[in-house]
Design a protein around this motif. Structure first.
Motif, short mmCIF file in Angstrom:
data_model
loop_
_atom_site.label_atom_id
_atom_site.label_comp_id
_atom_site.label_asym_id
_atom_site.label_seq_id
_atom_site.Cartn_x
_atom_site.Cartn_y
_atom_site.Cartn_z
N PRO A 31 0.72 -1.37 0.10
CA PRO A 31 -0.43 -0.36 0.25
C PRO A 31 0.82 1.47 0.19
O PRO A 31 1.90 1.22 0.11
CB PRO A 31 -0.90 -0.59 0.99
N ASN A 38 0.49 3.51 2.26
CA ASN A 38 0.72 4.26 3.29
C ASN A 38 0.29 3.02 4.55
O ASN A 38 0.21 2.18 4.18
CB ASN A 38 -0.29 5.41 4.03
N LYS A 68 1.01 1.87 8.81
CA LYS A 68 1.24 2.25 9.86
C LYS A 68 1.21 1.43 11.32
O LYS A 68 1.75 0.43 11.17
CB LYS A 68 -0.62 2.80 10.48
N GLU A 88 -2.45 1.30 6.09
CA GLU A 88 -2.79 2.30 7.40
C GLU A 88 -4.54 2.00 7.39
O GLU A 88 -4.98 2.49 7.94
CB GLU A 88 -2.54 3.62 6.64
N HIS A 89 -4.89 1.27 6.41
CA HIS A 89 -6.51 1.48 6.05
C HIS A 89 -7.07 -0.18 6.34
O HIS A 89 -8.50 0.48 6.94
CB HIS A 89 -7.35 1.69 4.54
N TRP A 90 -6.39 -0.55 6.86
CA TRP A 90 -6.66 -1.93 7.57
C TRP A 90 -7.50 -1.87 9.09
O TRP A 90 -6.82 -0.84 9.78
CB TRP A 90 -5.67 -2.93 7.90
N GLN A 91 -7.93 -2.56 9.86
CA GLN A 91 -8.66 -1.98 10.99
C GLN A 91 -8.18 -3.25 12.00
O GLN A 91 -8.61 -4.49 11.82
CB GLN A 91 -9.80 -2.06 10.85
N PRO A 139 -9.05 -6.57 6.39
CA PRO A 139 -8.68 -5.10 4.83
C PRO A 139 -10.18 -5.96 4.24
O PRO A 139 -11.15 -6.14 5.08
CB PRO A 139 -8.00 -6.27 4.67
N PRO A 140 -10.30 -4.35 3.79
CA PRO A 140 -11.34 -4.50 2.75
C PRO A 140 -11.64 -5.70 2.15
O PRO A 140 -11.15 -6.66 1.80
CB PRO A 140 -11.75 -3.59 2.02
#
Length: 441
Positions: A203, A205, A207, A219-222, A368-369
């Motif tokens: 990706p 970005n 985190k 970064e967009h995974w939760q 992830p999505p």
């Protein structure tokens, strides 16, 4: 006929040279032994305890004593070969039978091999009592009344020496191949863990993962908990469903789940009344994820199609919300480094641990999505064929080695081969080479 020398053979009932030992532990502190279908009698390991913790007695006082050289039989599983001569002092369940071997007539090692031959296993099965196979029992009175032909002691010892040597070679090969199977599992776990923490493409970005043992994550995974991505998390009823041999429903026990696969033979049948009672909290259905809380803990698989079943003790299930997560993704999460770390912390250094119900609800998942989940699962599926084919080849080789081992024992103890000339003819070497070549093909 004399029991020794001259190549003579005697035929005696077991009760004359293998009487029952009826000694019981007063403390329960002796080494606990297990009786397996393949190896016979061995000290019970912590790993075995984890698998067999269900139904384990709190105190071992009153268990049967075993002396090194005794023949031990689980008469409930004698038809499957669960017996053998023990190399250790210890204790076994009172439900087992223990027999003393008279050294005047029998070499203990010969008895171990002789009674574990295919011929004797068939004889024991024929003498077992029971209406259905799973209920067959070889009780001591039936066993002791059976007869066995015994060659002279010198011949027994020669056969035992031969089989100790030859089966030892085969067992070493089997252990080597079993280690290869475990190595395959480790490699697969590494691939799963990499994809479930990094994805299939880099990706833009990153985190911090928030875990000291894990690198940065997209970064967009939760981070979520299983209860956050499931419409339901269902616990079993806190009692064991009754076994009803003629029942049309199935009880899912912890032994039904191994390495992400469903093994129906690990459970047992029950009737409609029990099924209705044990599914009041929810009926398992395709798309659900089964998970074990204990004995063993942290095993998971998809609920199989075409099965009407209820949960046994220490079982739970997740019902994933398909708008949020794929069921297979949850199974992979449980077996990934994320899931194994979570389970390991609750094991607290012991193979015998358990997940509490709230801990199953709060099991972590890095999410992830959906489209990225699908990409990860597609990548895992595309590589699975390689692991599957190699694993199947290794397991087939192991099965052939076990079959050869069994056939060799039967041939030696029944006089079908000359153990004195076998090595000179290179028979075992040729057979082992054939098995190895078949695996490479």
């Amino acid at each position: 006929m004399a029991p020794e020398g001259g190549g003579s053979v005697i035929r005696r009932r077991f009760k004359y040279f293998m009487p029952e030992r009826n000694e019981f532990s007063t403390t329960g502190e002796e080494t606990l032994l297990s009786v397996s279908e393949y190896y016979g009698v061995k000290p019970r390991s912590e790993a075995f305890d984890a698998d067999a913790a269900e139904g384990r007695a709190a105190s071992l006082e009153g268990y049967r004593k075993v002396r090194a050289g005794d023949f031990v039989m689980n008469y409930m599983l004698a038809w499957k070969g669960a017996y053998g001569v023990s190399d250790h002092d210890g204790i076994v369940s009172p439900a087992y039978a223990v027999y003393k071997i008279n050294p005047k007539y029998a070499d203990q090692r010969f008895i171990h091999h002789r009674l574990r031959s295919d011929h004797m296993r068939s004889a024991f099965r024929a003498r077992s009592k029971g209406i259905i196979e799973s209920r067959l029992r070889l009780y001591p009175d039936a066993f002791l009344s059976m007869e066995l032909e015994l060659p002279d002691r010198t011949t027994q010892t020669a056969i035992a020496d031969f089989l100790d040597r030859e089966t030892g070679r085969i067992d070493q090969l089997i252990e080597k191949k079993q280690r290869l199977v475990e190595l395959q599992k480790i490699r697969r776990l590494s691939e799963v863990s990499q994809l479930l923490s990094r994805g299939t493409r880099s990706p833009m970005n990153w985190k911090p993962s928030g875990l000291d043992w894990m690198a940065d994550i997209p970064e967009h995974w939760q981070w979520v908990r299983m209860k956050d991505v499931c419409s339901e998390v269902i616990d079993c009823k806190n009692r064991t469903p009754p076994q009803v041999d003629e029942g049309q429903y199935w009880v899912i026990r912890t032994t039904c789940i191994k390495d992400g696969q469903f093994v129906q033979s690990g459970g047992y049948p029950t009737d409609e009344a029990a099924y209705r009672e044990w599914t009041k909290r929810g009926k398992p259905s395709p798309g659900d994820v089964l998970i074990t809380r204990e004995a063993p803990m942290g095993e998971a698989c998809l609920y199989p199609d075409g099965l009407s079943a209820c949960l046994g003790q220490r079982m739970m299930l997740y019902r994933p919300d398909p708008k949020i997560v794929r069921a297979t993704y949850l199974v992979h999460t449980i077996y990934s480094a994320i899931g194994q770390h979570y389970v390991g912390l609750r094991r607290k250094g012991s193979t015998v641990g358990h997940l509490r119900v709230p801990e199953v609800h709060n099991f972590p998942c890095l999410l992830p999505p959906l489209n990225e989940q699908d990409g990860i699962l597609a990548r895992l599926d595309s590589n699975l064929d390689t692991y599957t084919k190699l694993g199947e080849s290794i397991r087939a080789s192991i099965n052939r080695l076990k079959e050869y081992r069994s056939a060799l024992i039967t041939a030696a103890v029944t006089g079908q081969i000359d153990v004195a000339t076998w090595d000179k003819q290179g028979q075992t070497d040729r057979r082992l080479d054939e098995i190895e070549e078949a695996m490479q093909a």
